[in-house]
Design a protein around this motif. Structure first.
Motif, PDB file in Angstrom:
ATOM      1  N   VAL A 163      63.542  52.232  39.452  1.00 29.09           N
ATOM      2  CA  VAL A 163      64.309  51.676  38.640  1.00 29.09           C
ATOM      3  C   VAL A 163      64.284  50.244  38.411  1.00 29.09           C
ATOM      4  CG1 VAL A 163      66.786  51.299  38.078  1.00 29.09           C
ATOM      5  CG2 VAL A 163      66.095  53.615  38.891  1.00 29.09           C
ATOM      6  N   LEU A 164      64.052  49.580  39.600  1.00 27.75           N
ATOM      7  CA  LEU A 164      63.937  48.207  39.675  1.00 27.75           C
ATOM      8  C   LEU A 164      62.901  47.729  38.634  1.00 27.75           C
ATOM      9  CD1 LEU A 164      64.874  47.053  43.251  1.00 27.75           C
ATOM     10  CD2 LEU A 164      66.161  46.776  41.039  1.00 27.75           C
ATOM     11  N   HIS A 165      61.639  48.231  39.169  1.00 31.28           N
ATOM     12  CA  HIS A 165      60.414  48.004  38.166  1.00 31.28           C
ATOM     13  C   HIS A 165      60.753  48.228  36.704  1.00 31.28           C
ATOM     14  CE1 HIS A 165      58.220  49.355  42.026  1.00 31.28           C
ATOM     15  NE2 HIS A 165      57.569  48.000  41.867  1.00 31.28           N
ATOM     16  N   THR A 220      53.601  44.980  37.401  1.00 27.87           N
ATOM     17  CA  THR A 220      55.054  45.085  37.189  1.00 27.87           C
ATOM     18  C   THR A 220      55.798  43.925  38.082  1.00 27.87           C
ATOM     19  OG1 THR A 220      55.140  47.291  36.598  1.00 27.87           O
ATOM     20  CG2 THR A 220      57.075  46.461  37.066  1.00 27.87           C
ATOM     21  N   MET A 221      55.074  43.955  39.283  1.00 28.23           N
ATOM     22  CA  MET A 221      55.744  43.061  40.258  1.00 28.23           C
ATOM     23  C   MET A 221      55.495  41.521  39.787  1.00 28.23           C
ATOM     24  SD  MET A 221      54.733  42.714  44.160  1.00 28.23           S
ATOM     25  CE  MET A 221      54.889  44.333  44.484  1.00 28.23           C
ATOM     26  N   VAL A 222      54.444  41.268  39.329  1.00 30.78           N
ATOM     27  CA  VAL A 222      54.140  39.926  38.666  1.00 30.78           C
ATOM     28  C   VAL A 222      55.191  39.729  37.640  1.00 30.78           C
ATOM     29  CG1 VAL A 222      52.667  38.250  37.649  1.00 30.78           C
ATOM     30  CG2 VAL A 222      51.736  39.808  39.473  1.00 30.78           C
ATOM     31  N   GLN A 223      55.291  40.662  36.886  1.00 32.96           N
ATOM     32  CA  GLN A 223      56.214  40.407  35.715  1.00 32.96           C
ATOM     33  C   GLN A 223      57.733  40.226  36.254  1.00 32.96           C
ATOM     34  OE1 GLN A 223      56.453  43.550  32.805  1.00 32.96           O
ATOM     35  NE2 GLN A 223      57.248  42.421  31.141  1.00 32.96           N
ATOM     36  N   GLY A 224      57.937  40.965  37.261  1.00 36.25           N
ATOM     37  CA  GLY A 224      59.528  40.803  37.667  1.00 36.25           C
ATOM     38  C   GLY A 224      59.461  39.227  38.269  1.00 36.25           C
ATOM     39  N   ILE A 225      58.645  38.917  38.829  1.00 34.01           N
ATOM     40  CA  ILE A 225      58.612  37.328  39.556  1.00 34.01           C
ATOM     41  C   ILE A 225      58.907  36.369  38.313  1.00 34.01           C
ATOM     42  CG2 ILE A 225      57.491  35.709  40.867  1.00 34.01           C
ATOM     43  CD1 ILE A 225      56.146  37.791  42.297  1.00 34.01           C
ATOM     44  N   VAL A 226      58.155  36.470  37.228  1.00 31.37           N
ATOM     45  CA  VAL A 226      58.012  35.613  36.128  1.00 31.37           C
ATOM     46  C   VAL A 226      59.239  35.828  35.365  1.00 31.37           C
ATOM     47  CG1 VAL A 226      57.176  35.114  33.762  1.00 31.37           C
ATOM     48  CG2 VAL A 226      55.549  35.708  35.621  1.00 31.37           C
ATOM     49  N   VAL A 237      62.263  33.896  37.194  1.00 38.80           N
ATOM     50  CA  VAL A 237      62.148  32.386  36.854  1.00 38.80           C
ATOM     51  C   VAL A 237      62.916  32.335  35.840  1.00 38.80           C
ATOM     52  CG1 VAL A 237      60.836  30.329  36.584  1.00 38.80           C
ATOM     53  CG2 VAL A 237      60.302  32.132  38.216  1.00 38.80           C
ATOM     54  N   ASN A 238      62.585  33.118  34.803  1.00 38.72           N
ATOM     55  CA  ASN A 238      63.406  32.927  33.448  1.00 38.72           C
ATOM     56  C   ASN A 238      64.929  33.151  33.508  1.00 38.72           C
ATOM     57  OD1 ASN A 238      63.785  32.672  30.647  1.00 38.72           O
ATOM     58  ND2 ASN A 238      63.526  34.988  30.360  1.00 38.72           N
ATOM     59  N   LEU A 239      65.174  33.960  34.340  1.00 39.05           N
ATOM     60  CA  LEU A 239      66.823  34.307  34.610  1.00 39.05           C
ATOM     61  C   LEU A 239      67.290  33.132  35.128  1.00 39.05           C
ATOM     62  CD1 LEU A 239      66.673  38.147  35.334  1.00 39.05           C
ATOM     63  CD2 LEU A 239      67.054  37.129  33.212  1.00 39.05           C
ATOM     64  N   CYS A 265      55.712  34.207  28.706  1.00 37.89           N
ATOM     65  CA  CYS A 265      54.590  34.956  29.685  1.00 37.89           C
ATOM     66  C   CYS A 265      55.270  36.297  29.974  1.00 37.89           C
ATOM     67  CB  CYS A 265      54.523  34.078  31.089  1.00 37.89           C
ATOM     68  SG  CYS A 265      53.502  32.781  30.592  1.00 37.89           S
ATOM     69  N   SER A 266      56.330  36.482  30.188  1.00 33.92           N
ATOM     70  CA  SER A 266      56.825  37.764  30.613  1.00 33.92           C
ATOM     71  C   SER A 266      56.757  38.682  29.190  1.00 33.92           C
ATOM     72  CB  SER A 266      58.291  37.726  31.025  1.00 33.92           C
ATOM     73  OG  SER A 266      58.647  39.030  31.469  1.00 33.92           O
ATOM     74  N   THR A 267      57.262  37.855  28.129  1.00 39.51           N
ATOM     75  CA  THR A 267      57.219  38.808  26.998  1.00 39.51           C
ATOM     76  C   THR A 267      55.828  39.267  26.640  1.00 39.51           C
ATOM     77  OG1 THR A 267      59.063  37.815  26.307  1.00 39.51           O
ATOM     78  CG2 THR A 267      57.900  38.866  24.625  1.00 39.51           C
ATOM     79  N   LEU A 268      54.833  38.242  26.767  1.00 43.15           N
ATOM     80  CA  LEU A 268      53.297  38.797  26.538  1.00 43.15           C
ATOM     81  C   LEU A 268      52.992  39.945  27.301  1.00 43.15           C
ATOM     82  CD1 LEU A 268      50.616  38.002  25.397  1.00 43.15           C
ATOM     83  CD2 LEU A 268      50.339  36.244  27.106  1.00 43.15           C
ATOM     84  N   MET A 269      53.170  40.044  28.700  1.00 45.94           N
ATOM     85  CA  MET A 269      53.064  41.116  29.614  1.00 45.94           C
ATOM     86  C   MET A 269      53.652  42.254  28.958  1.00 45.94           C
ATOM     87  SD  MET A 269      53.206  39.358  33.218  1.00 45.94           S
ATOM     88  CE  MET A 269      52.716  40.988  33.992  1.00 45.94           C
ATOM     89  N   GLY A 270      54.670  42.367  28.519  1.00 45.48           N
ATOM     90  CA  GLY A 270      55.586  43.504  27.948  1.00 45.48           C
ATOM     91  C   GLY A 270      54.908  44.056  26.527  1.00 45.48           C
TER      92      GLY A 270
END
Length: 612
Positions: A48-50, A199-205, A208-210, A339-344
């Motif tokens: 769920v967290l991922h 997904t872990m990298v996206q979570g970290i990025v 930072v945005n949050l 950056c996060s949106t690019l990954m998404g």
């Protein structure tokens, strides 16, 4: 006997009839399973967290850092938070539909996969083809937006190193963006490593945005109480543009919620899809809506809406209260959001290509899954190369509207699929023609069993067929009514009498469809459709119909230029389907059998028993 051979084998209906039959042929829920077709499965690593990290990271882009100023100045005024709330509610309608289908049909492909199961191959192809365009252009546009924001962190325009800065090519009128291309390649490499790692990298990025958004909310609230919330003390009141302006603002900010559908594209990689997918979609959308509203409440309260900077509304709001240094935190948040949106944006497309290739509609090259990383590496690399090329040499801003077509088309078809699933779920499923002997054996077996109660059974079958026919036509006319109503209401060029008549006709069809679907019973077979025990969409048929109406309205209002460009892409897709996909489809030689018989047919194949 109820066994329908695919139209490709039936020469009696003619070429045109065969083409129509291929467009409406449907696959079964588990037909994309790797074990069934000999493909390697994707790694089941996501929790769920991922999923929340993917959903929030894909949804909250840098647009929110600009959107609040534009919408507040032109549409909503201090009521901006209500605009985000209404848009969030509209997005939640699609989220409910996605949640049910994702938990029932947890395979890669998202809306393409659901459309193929519920509607048919032709519509599924168009949805998949439109999504390919959406994610390619969307990823490229996001990548090109990173370098200007990155430059602000290092002192403004022109502060990036030469090999990263944008350069104009003399004589060609092209501005290349090396930074955008490099970032796309980095994200592509990360996605090839593995779904859990990326997904872990996206979570970290995303975190930072949050944190940047939380800074805006907390620091802005402090400034607001300190200065008396001057943005709300206006003679024009809370609705300076009226309720209509607030609703118009909702239509604009709705697109800030696009991205949660990326969660559904990872369905095959989720450990417990029946539980985790609905929770991931729901929590991600709730977090995004809450943050959007809180940021809106704070920023609009700090500065009067008419004084907001349309380009940098949040930074300028803090600067107006003596906090110029806040621009660095806000810009860092915008860079991380991009950056996060690019990954998404780049995560779902390889999985859609893989799903379409598994079904034979695209070359098998795209369906290969790497044994070590358990991700579709070849599809990911092709996606990265295309996105990097566009990001490097094309200004894709003017094509950004095309991104919305794929999303809204997918949202519409997912809502229609929920109605089909509830009222007319597929009563036949395809099996390989190599099992014809087993099919005949099972058919004979069931005919012997039902021989003693033929009269009663025939009566029940006729009654059920009548209910399904009424429900099917009602769903079709409801969609026609939604299109007629939204088109007539939006097109002011139509003569007023014709326009009102069309609105009345479309509204009557829509309302009649809602009443009929509410009155007739839903199909009992829906309980056994796909994987049971998952999320169930509430308020059917009202919720899916309302969802269809909203999405068709937004599609109609995208503009003629956008539709002209999209039509070219869809026309190319039709050609590809006719000359490749249709002829190589995995359902080309399939034999359709009643759903109730399919399990026994596969069971006899496994045991080698063909006796009746």
């Amino acid at each position: 006997m109820g066994f329908l051979v695919d139209s490709q084998k039936d020469g009696g209906i003619g070429f045109l009839g065969g083409c129509v039959k291929t467009l409406i042929r449907r696959k079964q829920v588990d037909s994309a399973d790797g074990n069934v077709h000999g493909h390697h499965q994707l790694a089941k690593e996501l929790s769920v967290l991922h999923l929340i990290a993917i959903g929030v990271g894909s949804t909250i882009g840098a647009g929110v850092y600009i959107l609040v100023g534009t919408v507040a100045r032109e549409h909503a005024g201090p009521a901006l938070a209500l605009s985000f709330l209404i848009a969030g509610f509209a997005a939640a309608l699609s989220a409910f539909c996605y949640a049910e289908l994702a938990s029932r049909c947890p395979s890669a492909g998202s809306a393409y996969h659901y459309s193929y199961i519920c509607v048919g191959e032709g519509v599924a192809w168009l949805v998949g083809w439109a999504l390919i365009l959406e994610y390619t252009i969307g990823g490229s546009a996001v990548a090109r937006g990173i370098s200007p924001n990155l430059a602000l962190l290092f002192g403004g325009e022109g502060s990036l190193p030469f090999f990263l800065a944008r350069q104009a090519i003399p004589g060609l009128g092209i501005v290349v963006d090396p930074c955008a291309a490099i970032l796309v390649f980095v994200v592509t490499g990360l996605l090839c490593v593995g779904i859990k790692e990326s997904t872990m990298v996206q979570g970290i990025v995303t975190t930072v945005n949050l944190c940047a958004m939380l800074f805006v909310i907390i620091a802005g609230t402090y400034l607001g109480f300190k200065t008396g919330w001057s943005g709300y003390e206006l003679p024009t009141g809370y609705f300076p543009f009226g309720v209509d302006g607030m609703l118009a603002g909702s239509a604009v900010v709705f697109f800030a919620y696009i991205g949660f559908d990326s969660v559904a594209s990872t369905a095959e990689e989720v450990r417990n899809p029946q539980r985790d997918l609905p929770m991931g979609i729901g929590f991600a959308l709730s977090i995004c809506c809450s943050l959007y509203m809180l940021v809106s409440i704070v920023v609009v309260g700090l500065v009067p809406y008419y004084a907001m900077d349309p380009d940098t509304p949040i930074s300028s709001a803090f600067a107006a209260h003596g906090m110029q240094w806040a621009v660095y935190i806000i810009t860092a948040g915008a860079v991380m959001a991009l950056c996060s949106t690019l990954m998404g944006s780049m995560l779902p497309q390889p999985r859609i290509l893989m799903a379409m290739a598994r079904d034979g509609l695209l070359p098998s090259f795209f369906s290969d899954v790497n044994k070590k990383s358990q991700v579709p590496v070849k599809s990911t690399v092709v996606t990265g190369l295309c996105a990097a090329t566009l990001a490097f040499c094309m200004d894709v801003d003017q094509l950004a509207g095309m991104v919305s077509v794929g999303t809204l088309l997918a949202f519409t078809m997912v809502a229609i699929s929920v109605l089909i699933l509830r009222y007319v779920p597929p009563d036949e499923v395809p099996v390989p023609s190599s099992l014809q002997d087993t099919i005949d054996s099972v058919s004979l077996h069931y005919n012997r069993i039902s021989g003693g109660s033929t009269k009663k059974k025939s009566k029940d079958v006729l009654s059920e067929e009548k209910r399904r026919k009424i429900a099917g036509w009602t769903i079709a006319f409801t969609c026609i009514g939604a299109f007629t109503l939204t088109y007539a209401a939006s097109n002011l060029a139509i003569q007023w009498l014709v326009r009102y008549c069309l609105c009345g006709f479309g509204g009557a069809l829509l309302l009649t469809g809602l009443v009929v679907l509410t009155c007739i019973e839903q199909d009992e077979a829906r309980h056994n459709f796909g994987h049971s025990g998952g999320f169930t969409c509430p308020f059917v048929p009202l919720l899916p119909i309302f969802c269809i109406l909203i999405n068709i309205y937004l599609l109609v209002n995208l503009g003629g230029a956008t539709w002209a460009r999209v039509s070219v892409w869809l026309a190319i897709g039709v050609v590809v389907y006719l000359f490749y996909g249709r002829k190589h489809s995995s359902l080309m030689d399939a034999v359709y059998v009643p759903v109730a018989h399919a399990g026994e047919i596969y069971g006899r194949r496994s045991s080698g028993d063909t006796l009746a």
